[in-house]
Scaffold this motif. Structure first.
Motif, PDB file in Angstrom:
ATOM      1  N   THR A 113       0.312  -1.120   0.272  1.00 27.83           N
ATOM      2  CA  THR A 113      -0.304  -0.229  -0.439  1.00 27.83           C
ATOM      3  C   THR A 113       0.688   1.336   0.306  1.00 27.83           C
ATOM      4  O   THR A 113       2.695   1.222   0.324  1.00 27.83           O
ATOM      5  N   ALA A 114       0.151   2.562  -0.288  1.00 27.10           N
ATOM      6  CA  ALA A 114       1.215   3.285  -0.206  1.00 27.10           C
ATOM      7  C   ALA A 114       1.828   3.342   0.862  1.00 27.10           C
ATOM      8  O   ALA A 114       1.590   3.914   2.052  1.00 27.10           O
ATOM      9  N   PRO A 115       2.676   4.505   0.922  1.00 24.62           N
ATOM     10  CA  PRO A 115       3.338   4.740   1.638  1.00 24.62           C
ATOM     11  C   PRO A 115       2.888   5.685   2.847  1.00 24.62           C
ATOM     12  O   PRO A 115       1.975   6.725   3.042  1.00 24.62           O
ATOM     13  N   GLU A 116       3.339   5.728   4.484  1.00 27.76           N
ATOM     14  CA  GLU A 116       2.641   6.610   5.576  1.00 27.76           C
ATOM     15  C   GLU A 116       2.716   6.038   6.737  1.00 27.76           C
ATOM     16  O   GLU A 116       2.580   8.035   6.663  1.00 27.76           O
ATOM     17  N   ALA A 117       3.063   6.330   7.307  1.00 25.15           N
ATOM     18  CA  ALA A 117       3.697   6.623   8.320  1.00 25.15           C
ATOM     19  C   ALA A 117       5.032   7.834   8.185  1.00 25.15           C
ATOM     20  O   ALA A 117       6.115   7.650   6.729  1.00 25.15           O
ATOM     21  N   PRO A 118       5.541   8.813   8.836  1.00 27.38           N
ATOM     22  CA  PRO A 118       6.809   9.771   8.265  1.00 27.38           C
ATOM     23  C   PRO A 118       8.183   8.786   7.763  1.00 27.38           C
ATOM     24  O   PRO A 118       8.244   9.541   6.752  1.00 27.38           O
ATOM     25  N   GLY A 119       8.347   8.234   8.221  1.00 30.30           N
ATOM     26  CA  GLY A 119      10.306   7.741   7.517  1.00 30.30           C
ATOM     27  C   GLY A 119       9.554   7.501   6.317  1.00 30.30           C
ATOM     28  O   GLY A 119      10.332   6.909   5.078  1.00 30.30           O
ATOM     29  N   GLU A 120       8.208   6.600   6.275  1.00 34.49           N
ATOM     30  CA  GLU A 120       8.474   5.689   5.332  1.00 34.49           C
ATOM     31  C   GLU A 120       8.016   6.601   4.134  1.00 34.49           C
ATOM     32  O   GLU A 120       8.488   6.653   2.698  1.00 34.49           O
ATOM     33  N   ILE A 121       7.293   7.755   4.036  1.00 35.81           N
ATOM     34  CA  ILE A 121       7.355   8.635   3.142  1.00 35.81           C
ATOM     35  C   ILE A 121       8.108   9.661   2.765  1.00 35.81           C
ATOM     36  O   ILE A 121       8.554  10.342   1.620  1.00 35.81           O
ATOM     37  N   ALA A 122       9.214  10.139   3.839  1.00 34.10           N
ATOM     38  CA  ALA A 122      10.513  10.526   3.870  1.00 34.10           C
ATOM     39  C   ALA A 122      11.547   9.771   2.611  1.00 34.10           C
ATOM     40  O   ALA A 122      12.160  10.401   1.791  1.00 34.10           O
ATOM     41  N   LEU A 123      11.211   8.341   2.897  1.00 31.15           N
ATOM     42  CA  LEU A 123      12.480   7.545   2.706  1.00 31.15           C
ATOM     43  C   LEU A 123      11.335   7.571   0.430  1.00 31.15           C
ATOM     44  O   LEU A 123      12.416   7.806   0.330  1.00 31.15           O
ATOM     45  N   PHE A 127      13.840   5.790   8.445  1.00 31.46           N
ATOM     46  CA  PHE A 127      13.043   4.655   8.429  1.00 31.46           C
ATOM     47  C   PHE A 127      12.633   3.110   9.059  1.00 31.46           C
ATOM     48  O   PHE A 127      11.996   3.114   9.895  1.00 31.46           O
ATOM     49  N   TYR A 128      13.728   2.421   9.317  1.00 28.27           N
ATOM     50  CA  TYR A 128      14.842   1.125   9.323  1.00 28.27           C
ATOM     51  C   TYR A 128      14.881   1.488  11.315  1.00 28.27           C
ATOM     52  O   TYR A 128      14.009   0.667  11.466  1.00 28.27           O
ATOM     53  N   ALA A 129      15.516   2.282  11.284  1.00 25.01           N
ATOM     54  CA  ALA A 129      15.273   2.726  12.331  1.00 25.01           C
ATOM     55  C   ALA A 129      13.657   3.316  13.544  1.00 25.01           C
ATOM     56  O   ALA A 129      13.311   2.340  14.441  1.00 25.01           O
ATOM     57  N   ALA A 130      12.940   3.230  13.090  1.00 24.06           N
ATOM     58  CA  ALA A 130      11.680   4.109  13.709  1.00 24.06           C
ATOM     59  C   ALA A 130      10.301   3.010  12.770  1.00 24.06           C
ATOM     60  O   ALA A 130       9.495   2.689  13.857  1.00 24.06           O
ATOM     61  N   GLU A 131      11.133   2.291  11.680  1.00 26.13           N
ATOM     62  CA  GLU A 131       9.718   0.416  11.350  1.00 26.13           C
ATOM     63  C   GLU A 131      10.387  -0.268  11.564  1.00 26.13           C
ATOM     64  O   GLU A 131      11.048  -0.546  10.495  1.00 26.13           O
ATOM     65  N   LYS A 132       9.117  -0.880  12.432  1.00 23.94           N
ATOM     66  CA  LYS A 132      10.065  -2.579  12.021  1.00 23.94           C
ATOM     67  C   LYS A 132       9.271  -2.732  10.479  1.00 23.94           C
ATOM     68  O   LYS A 132       7.964  -1.938  10.001  1.00 23.94           O
ATOM     69  N   VAL A 133      10.251  -3.478   9.559  1.00 28.88           N
ATOM     70  CA  VAL A 133       9.611  -4.031   8.278  1.00 28.88           C
ATOM     71  C   VAL A 133       9.235  -6.050   9.040  1.00 28.88           C
ATOM     72  O   VAL A 133       7.809  -5.385   8.006  1.00 28.88           O
ATOM     73  N   LEU A 134       9.109  -6.420   9.136  1.00 32.42           N
ATOM     74  CA  LEU A 134       8.630  -8.157   9.549  1.00 32.42           C
ATOM     75  C   LEU A 134       7.518  -7.381  10.094  1.00 32.42           C
ATOM     76  O   LEU A 134       8.032  -8.529  11.064  1.00 32.42           O
ATOM     77  N   VAL A 135       6.258  -7.100  10.069  1.00 30.46           N
ATOM     78  CA  VAL A 135       4.961  -7.447  11.105  1.00 30.46           C
ATOM     79  C   VAL A 135       4.116  -7.908   9.988  1.00 30.46           C
ATOM     80  O   VAL A 135       3.969  -8.451   9.289  1.00 30.46           O
ATOM     81  N   ARG A 168       6.540  -2.186   2.990  1.00 28.97           N
ATOM     82  CA  ARG A 168       8.202  -1.282   3.521  1.00 28.97           C
ATOM     83  C   ARG A 168       9.197  -2.153   3.350  1.00 28.97           C
ATOM     84  O   ARG A 168      10.170  -1.679   2.735  1.00 28.97           O
ATOM     85  N   LEU A 169       8.735  -3.707   2.858  1.00 34.67           N
ATOM     86  CA  LEU A 169       9.812  -4.461   1.938  1.00 34.67           C
ATOM     87  C   LEU A 169      10.348  -3.792   0.855  1.00 34.67           C
ATOM     88  O   LEU A 169      10.816  -3.414  -0.192  1.00 34.67           O
ATOM     89  N   MET A 170       9.203  -2.759  -0.010  1.00 38.18           N
ATOM     90  CA  MET A 170       9.320  -2.703  -1.315  1.00 38.18           C
ATOM     91  C   MET A 170      10.191  -1.347  -0.629  1.00 38.18           C
ATOM     92  O   MET A 170      11.220  -0.923  -2.250  1.00 38.18           O
ATOM     93  N   LEU A 171      10.342  -0.298  -0.280  1.00 40.14           N
ATOM     94  CA  LEU A 171      11.250   0.843   0.539  1.00 40.14           C
ATOM     95  C   LEU A 171      12.654   0.012   0.464  1.00 40.14           C
ATOM     96  O   LEU A 171      12.956   0.368  -0.209  1.00 40.14           O
ATOM     97  N   CYS A 172      12.117  -1.406   0.827  1.00 41.66           N
ATOM     98  CA  CYS A 172      13.569  -1.723   1.365  1.00 41.66           C
ATOM     99  C   CYS A 172      13.819  -2.004   0.041  1.00 41.66           C
ATOM    100  O   CYS A 172      15.679  -2.007  -0.564  1.00 41.66           O
ATOM    101  N   ALA A 173      13.990  -2.798  -0.838  1.00 43.01           N
ATOM    102  CA  ALA A 173      14.203  -3.611  -2.848  1.00 43.01           C
ATOM    103  C   ALA A 173      14.405  -2.306  -3.256  1.00 43.01           C
ATOM    104  O   ALA A 173      15.605  -1.892  -3.467  1.00 43.01           O
ATOM    105  N   ARG A 174      13.873  -1.077  -3.019  1.00 44.10           N
ATOM    106  CA  ARG A 174      13.789   0.455  -3.644  1.00 44.10           C
ATOM    107  C   ARG A 174      15.117   0.894  -3.256  1.00 44.10           C
ATOM    108  O   ARG A 174      15.626   1.656  -4.113  1.00 44.10           O
ATOM    109  N   THR A 175      15.392   0.409  -1.823  1.00 45.45           N
ATOM    110  CA  THR A 175      16.390   1.839  -1.917  1.00 45.45           C
ATOM    111  C   THR A 175      17.776   0.926  -1.662  1.00 45.45           C
ATOM    112  O   THR A 175      19.206   1.400  -2.120  1.00 45.45           O
TER     113      THR A 175
END
Ligand code: ARG
Length: 585
Positions: free
Chosen positions: A495-505, A542-550, A559-566
């Motif tokens: 889904t679309a990024p939501e948390a501030p760390g996700e959006i910033a990344l 982002f990684y410090a603020a948000e757990k990826v494996l929820v 979150r995995l998409m953000l990891c993969a694109r990074t």
């Protein structure tokens, strides 16, 4: 939803179309969409002010008219705000960020997006280009490293790039070298370390010519014999070239540099008379103290400082071969653009070369290419002077790279003693060479920089070890899940990024095209370095603020998409800069 790679260009076009709809002079309006300060948006259009002022309009009113004429589809994708005296700020909505990230899911797709920047453009890039019979030393690295990054970047952005190593293999050094070879050589030393012996011969001959005018004459005579095609001297010349190019090749291999051609100065030796003739015929050159020279009366310095294209003894020089080289690159390679890399000390030469070329091409009706002298500052030691060994000699490049790898090996062993030695050695080669390379690229090339082992090998800050570590960290996230980072399964349903760390990344990721644009337009790789460093920082936050494996599958997928694109952007960026990357370190 389809979104293009270069959103700034898309917004630019949309504003121009809106100008037409709003009854403004669309042809005269340049929206000037640029990346914005992230506090205000993703992109900003700055061109309204100039347009409105010139027509005595109120820029805010003009901005309002433009925004009102924007298509609904665009307004679905961005928040649009008029700011200050008449800027328009665009902030991508989360759904648009998601759509863009979805679409740019591998290096090929990024490349396809970037290909429009220089599509169909033919570039010749002249870099490395050392003089023969000397070993490569630390000062040579800048041209190689910056040049290779520029070639890769331009190629990625759609240009056809010809990499040309314009070796200095026809200069006056050969008179001394051949004289030294004939009179001073030590066969055993030549056998053992030929390049070292050539260097010694050159230095010894140089001293001898200074002490004894008869030797100087003899060395000059050797050069004339060579240039006249004397068989013995040509044979020696070939032998000397072969010795140096063997040593150069070893370094190029280590640095992943592959030239398309090595057309050194000697390649042009039979094409020089055309230069004398054409510059004379067109009235561009004059005679001054027996030499053929070009003055540029409109230039403050070059109206009196001549560009010597033929010396008074009739010999050619650096300027002559460079003029012939220009002709070959436009004639044979059909270059639209030519880039030459050397340090700033050659700025005058290339300015004179370019002034001369423009007038000469205009007079002859030749198609003028674009030309760029990409210059750079020096590498300094901790004392702020040009870097040297303790004995005052230049530091050999091979030795510098060895030391970098050795130091990196120490670090890797300290961090990961459990890895087998062969793996630690391989990691050290990538980290050590990457560190030297990256340190050279991360600075604005126009400045000098201080070479500092601690700094370039640090795991903190804008360094290769920091970025390589960031890459390996994202790999380890996927490794633990037993997933490939490019596996679509991992990111399906995101889904679309939501948390501030996700959006910033996500917003940082979407900034890549603009950075590629600036980096290639200015031919300054440090812009890309800064971007990668900031991207790695945004990822860390982002990684410090948000757990990826929820547990929620769609949150985990996004979150995995953000990891993969990074990971994709970091790896793509580092490869464009010429670095190798690691999956584990
Ligand atoms: N060989 C020259 C040097 O070592 C650099 C050559 C650069 N290319 C050129 N076309 N002039 O300084």
């Amino acid at each position: 939803m389809h979104v293009t790679f270069n959103l700034a260009a898309e917004l630019d076009a949309a504003l121009k179309a809106a100008a037409g709809k709003a009854g403004l002079e669309a042809d005269a309006f340049a929206p000037e969409v640029r990346p914005a300060d992230p506090r205000h948006g993703d992109f900003q259009a700055n061109g309204i002010l100039g347009y409105a002022k010139a027509r005595k309009l109120n820029p805010r009113t003009t901005a309002e008219q433009l925004v009102a004429a924007l298509p609904a589809e665009l307004l679905n994708q961005c928040d649009v705000a008029i700011a200050g005296p008449g800027f328009i700020n665009f902030t991508l909505k989360p759904a648009a960020l998601l759509a863009w990230l979805r679409q740019h899911d591998n290096a090929e797709h990024l490349k396809a997006g970037a290909a429009s920047f220089y599509a169909g453009q033919r570039y010749v890039v002249d870099y490395s280009s050392p003089n023969t019979a000397k070993q490569l030393h630390v000062g040579h690295i800048r041209s190689m490293v910056i040049g290779e990054a520029i070639c890769r970047l331009l190629g990625f952005c759609g240009a056809t790039v010809t990499r040309d190593n314009h070796i200095g293999d026809w200069g006056t050094q050969f008179g001394k070298l051949i004289w030294g070879y004939k009179h001073l050589r030590d066969e055993a030393a030549l056998e053992r370390d030929p390049l070292e012996e050539l260097e010694r011969l050159y230095k010894a001959a140089d001293v001898a010519t200074k002490e004894d005018p008869a030797v100087l004459d003899a060395a000059r005579a050797e050069l004339v014999k060579l240039q006249d095609g004397d068989a013995e001297n040509l044979g020696l010349w070939e032998k000397i070239i072969a010795i140096s190019s063997g040593a150069f090749r070893e370094i190029y291999r280590r640095l992943d540099i592959n030239f398309d051609c090595e057309l050194g100065e000697s390649f042009y030796k039979d094409q020089l008379s055309r230069i004398y003739t054409e510059l004379h015929e067109t009235g561009l050159s004059t005679e001054s103290q027996g030499a053929q020279v070009v003055f540029h009366p409109e230039h403050p310095r070059f109206k009196t400082q001549p560009f010597i294209i033929r010396k008074s003894d009739g010999a050619s020089n650096y300027a002559t071969t460079d003029l012939a080289t220009m002709l070959y690159r436009t004639g044979h390679f059909k270059a639209d653009a030519i880039i030459v890399l050397t340090d700033t000390r050659q700025a005058d030469h290339f300015e004179q070369l370019w002034l001369t070329t423009q007038k000469w091409y205009a007079a002859k009706g030749y198609r003028l290419p674009r030309f760029e002298h990409v210059s750079f500052g020096s590498i300094l030691g901790s004392d702020g002077k040009a870097i040297k060994t303790r004995s005052g000699d230049p530091i050999k490049l091979q030795a510098l790279l060895d030391e970098a790898v050795e130091r990196a090996f120490g670090q890797v062993t300290e961090k990961s003693p459990e890895l087998p030695e062969a793996e630690r050695r391989a990691i050290a080669e990538t980290v050590g060479i990457g560190a030297v390379r990256y340190a050279d690229l991360a600075q604005n090339r126009s400045s000098d920089y201080v070479f500092d082992w601690e700094k370039i090998l640090s795991f903190d800050g804008n360094t290769a070890p920091y970025l390589l570590y960031a890459v390996s960290r994202v790999h380890s996230i996927f490794r633990k899940l037993e997933l490939q980072p490019d596996d679509a399964k991992a990111t399906a349903g995101a889904t679309a990024p939501e948390a501030p760390g996700e959006i910033a990344l996500a917003r940082k990721l979407v900034g890549l095209p603009a950075v590629l644009n600036t980096t290639t337009a200015q031919l300054r790789p440090h812009f890309l370095c800064t971007y990668l460093f900031e991207l790695a920082g945004a990822f860390s936050s982002f990684y410090a603020a948000e757990k990826v494996l929820v547990d929620e599958p769609e949150v985990r997928a996004r979150r995995l998409m953000l990891c993969a694109r990074t990971l994709l952007f970091l790896e793509t960026g580092l490869h464009l800069l010429g670095l190798r990357t690691l999956k584990r370190m």
